[in-house]
Design an enzyme around this catalytic site. Sequence first.
Site, PDB file in Angstrom:
ATOM      1  N   ASP A  79      41.947  38.665  44.344  1.00 46.14           N
ATOM      2  CA  ASP A  79      42.188  38.499  42.907  1.00 46.14           C
ATOM      3  C   ASP A  79      42.410  37.040  42.556  1.00 46.14           C
ATOM      4  OD1 ASP A  79      44.788  38.658  44.240  1.00 46.14           O
ATOM      5  OD2 ASP A  79      45.676  38.712  42.237  1.00 46.14           O
ATOM      6  N   GLU A 174      47.528  39.826  44.570  1.00 45.50           N
ATOM      7  CA  GLU A 174      48.517  38.881  45.099  1.00 45.50           C
ATOM      8  C   GLU A 174      49.077  37.995  43.999  1.00 45.50           C
ATOM      9  OE1 GLU A 174      49.949  35.027  46.893  1.00 45.50           O
ATOM     10  OE2 GLU A 174      48.383  35.395  45.393  1.00 45.50           O
TER      11      GLU A 174
END
Length: 406
Positions: A79, A174
């Site tokens: 991400d 994350e």
Amino acid sequence: MENILDRFLRYVSVDTQSDESSASQPSTARQFDLLRMLCAELKDMGVDARLDGNGYVMASIPSNIDTKVPKIGFIAHVDTSPDAPGSSVKPQIIKRYDGAPIALQGVPGLFLDPAEFPELLSHRGETLITTDGTTLLGADDKAGVAEIMDAVQYVMSHPGFRHGEIRVAFTPDEEIGRGVAAFDVAAFDADYAYTMDGGEVGELEFENFNAAAATVHIQGRNVHPGYAKGKMKNAIRIGMEFDSLLPADQKPETTEGYEGFFHITGFEGTVEEAEFSYIIRDHSMELYERKKDMMVACADEINSRYGDGTARVEMRHQYYNMRKQVEPHYHIVEKAVKAMEMEGIKPKIQPIRGGTDGANLSFMGLPCPNIFAGGLNFHGKMEFVPLESMEKASAVIRNIISLYAD
């Protein structure tokens, strides 16, 4: 064999921004686009890989030596940060960088200038990948993803390369502190691991911030402004007043090293009510707890001025400092130091002014220091990564694998 640059450019073309406001796992379905791609690429290399419904790619490579050695994992997140636009990324490639300001072609007059970002000058003569000024780049952490995939490609295409059991994982979310919320450490089956999620070449980190997020809700009272004297409570102004009560010298822009901070990350509201979003960071657990207490004390002060219920603070924990979990296994740090030195890199052991999946994984029983991925100016439109830094990071992964095999 695909080169690491082409691999990286393919990965950054996929929009994988996470979304803190979403309760789904992962927070955005678009992260699966890259996760599926990575899983398929691993299988094409002959690696046993799987993607689960929570958005985790896990892969394993069996040992090719007779000696029993620790099972070593390498982890990166797919991400990208919601702090800047992340779709339709248009990288610029600057070969043999000469030290001059770099025009970001998507925004006329916008430059990546070494006068403001002097770290550029450390990479003269190298190939730089930048944004075009309209989005972030995504080197955090698609550089780490590309480096791990490049190292796996090397291992699988060189049967003479000696190695023990290798584990690989790619995680979602994350950037919003939920990267390993559903990660199955037992299924990953590694003794130790490394996240490839650091910055400049040589960075090696095994301690990070203790971290919390806070939402401050301000309840105001709206009255026609022509007749508001003594009646109106402007939630926006009261929220600004709340922020002014926090220490002025404890902000990201005024701190470094082990110094913690309060960081206001968002605001939404009207005269009637408003919400202010913060993150709270400190390496020291004692100072971290004091900072959380200070947020509550500021709300109490606002309530004493404007009435009970005016300010309300909600806090949620994000991650703890992993140092006490990693330090008893310090040999994994020493292995990383040696792996860098083998490439002529001077290791820079320092605290992370942030967090990684490795912090939570370390508390889940998987000691997990963090190694440089090479990118700089993360989370913004000035982000860039030198190609040579990614190549060095991939070599460090191979060296760690070799050191454990020996």
